[in-house]
Design a protein around this motif. Sequence first.
Motif, PDB file in Angstrom:
ATOM      1  N   TRP A  46      -3.629   1.165 -15.871  1.00  0.00           N
ATOM      2  CA  TRP A  46      -3.082   2.186 -14.898  1.00  0.00           C
ATOM      3  C   TRP A  46      -1.527   1.967 -14.880  1.00  0.00           C
ATOM      4  O   TRP A  46      -0.733   2.902 -14.712  1.00  0.00           O
TER       5      TRP A  46
ATOM      6  N   GLU B  84       0.675  -1.297   0.099  1.00  0.00           N
ATOM      7  CA  GLU B  84       0.089   0.070   0.024  1.00  0.00           C
ATOM      8  C   GLU B  84       0.801   1.348   0.008  1.00  0.00           C
ATOM      9  O   GLU B  84       0.576   2.262  -0.656  1.00  0.00           O
ATOM     10  N   SER B  85       1.953   1.135   0.671  1.00  0.00           N
ATOM     11  CA  SER B  85       2.918   2.352   0.948  1.00  0.00           C
ATOM     12  C   SER B  85       3.528   2.617  -0.512  1.00  0.00           C
ATOM     13  O   SER B  85       3.655   3.780  -1.142  1.00  0.00           O
ATOM     14  N   TRP B  86       3.800   1.432  -1.364  1.00  0.00           N
ATOM     15  CA  TRP B  86       4.492   1.646  -2.626  1.00  0.00           C
ATOM     16  C   TRP B  86       3.257   2.340  -3.432  1.00  0.00           C
ATOM     17  O   TRP B  86       3.773   2.917  -4.369  1.00  0.00           O
ATOM     18  N   PHE B  87       2.043   1.667  -3.640  1.00  0.00           N
ATOM     19  CA  PHE B  87       1.274   2.300  -4.276  1.00  0.00           C
ATOM     20  C   PHE B  87       0.934   3.633  -4.150  1.00  0.00           C
ATOM     21  O   PHE B  87       0.878   4.334  -5.284  1.00  0.00           O
ATOM     22  N   LYS B  88       0.962   4.019  -2.888  1.00  0.00           N
ATOM     23  CA  LYS B  88       0.716   5.781  -2.616  1.00  0.00           C
ATOM     24  C   LYS B  88       1.766   6.589  -3.310  1.00  0.00           C
ATOM     25  O   LYS B  88       1.695   7.698  -3.332  1.00  0.00           O
ATOM     26  N   GLU B  89       3.080   5.871  -3.497  1.00  0.00           N
ATOM     27  CA  GLU B  89       4.033   6.658  -3.940  1.00  0.00           C
ATOM     28  C   GLU B  89       3.936   6.669  -5.433  1.00  0.00           C
ATOM     29  O   GLU B  89       4.761   7.875  -5.991  1.00  0.00           O
ATOM     30  N   GLN B  90       3.110   5.991  -6.351  1.00  0.00           N
ATOM     31  CA  GLN B  90       2.840   6.033  -7.567  1.00  0.00           C
ATOM     32  C   GLN B  90       2.332   7.416  -7.968  1.00  0.00           C
ATOM     33  O   GLN B  90       1.412   7.815  -7.487  1.00  0.00           O
ATOM     34  N   THR B  91       2.452   7.999  -8.942  1.00  0.00           N
ATOM     35  CA  THR B  91       1.926   9.069  -9.634  1.00  0.00           C
ATOM     36  C   THR B  91       1.556   9.091 -11.422  1.00  0.00           C
ATOM     37  O   THR B  91       2.291   8.240 -12.028  1.00  0.00           O
TER      38      THR B  91
ATOM     39  N   THR C  65       1.033   5.176 -14.957  1.00  0.00           N
ATOM     40  CA  THR C  65       1.979   5.468 -13.918  1.00  0.00           C
ATOM     41  C   THR C  65       3.247   5.063 -14.375  1.00  0.00           C
ATOM     42  O   THR C  65       4.337   5.031 -13.762  1.00  0.00           O
TER      43      THR C  65
ATOM     44  N   ASN D 143      -1.453  -2.049  -9.747  1.00  0.00           N
ATOM     45  CA  ASN D 143      -1.899  -1.249  -8.463  1.00  0.00           C
ATOM     46  C   ASN D 143      -1.514  -1.995  -7.137  1.00  0.00           C
ATOM     47  O   ASN D 143      -1.137  -1.623  -6.104  1.00  0.00           O
TER      48      ASN D 143
END
Length: 300
Positions: free
Chosen positions: A118, A16-23, A122, A128
């Motif tokens: 996705w 989840e932390s990795w996912f939140k870092e994606q833009t 990204t 994701n």
Amino acid sequence: MKKENLRTPWGPAEKESWFKEQTIKRSYYDEVVTKIMKLKETYDVSQYGALSLNTQKYPVFLIKSKNFDPAKKTVLITGGVHGYETSGVHGALLFMEKYAAGYTDTFNFICTPCVSPWGYETINRWNNLAIDPNRSFYANSPAEECSLFLKAIADQKTPIFVHFDLHETTDTDNSVFRPALAARDGKEEKFSEIPDGFYVVGDTSNPQKGFQKAVIDEVRKVTHIAPADEEGNLIGVKMEDDGVVYYDMKKLFLCGGFSDAEYSTTTEVYPDSPKVTAENCNLAQVAAVRGGLNYVKSRI
């Protein structure tokens, strides 16, 4: 990446932390969907699903020959299984737009130009959930991109005779994705050089060497073919023929092995080479499809 961090694979919190870092870095709608919609006059274009992450932003599409003829052999072209591999997406679309018509006397076409939207937006190899789609083509796949695709192809109720899965090998494979894989799985990843040039991956259980050679020979007219490294390998695998290596497609659950196609190849373009442009990479993908189809056409 410190070695002590490699001892414990990622759990849900780390993913989840990795996912939140994606833009978001580019627009799937502007760059891909608009091109798909322009093909509606020529092909049957249908939406076969959408990613639950955002069903409005990430619909997925199938482009299919009109007047589908069961007497003809069916060709499948897949792009964007790894969404960041740009020429796989746009090479597939370019072939369908400008070249497929030259082969419709012999073949039906099915094309899914961007399996992982996705990942496209990204510029990611994974989806994701930090799952690699191109290791996930099996029943009840944890990768939604794969499960949607597999159902859509099964629903066509036609055997796939030829399959081109269009990919790229980029510098970021070593600088970004390999370190991330080591961290996710908690183990060291063996380093291998990124080949400078085009190559293909065939199936060890059905190599079809003449077919692979025909693909390479046609691409050679457009761009350079990757040489073997000092150990005679490409991406850590022995190069069996010029620009050709083989994987066990089914064992690895790769897209290129899901269909039992008589002829199948996975293309790999190197877009970071100083010798190529984005247009050249797209044309190399088109040449790969044309070379393979010319070979198959001469044998049926």
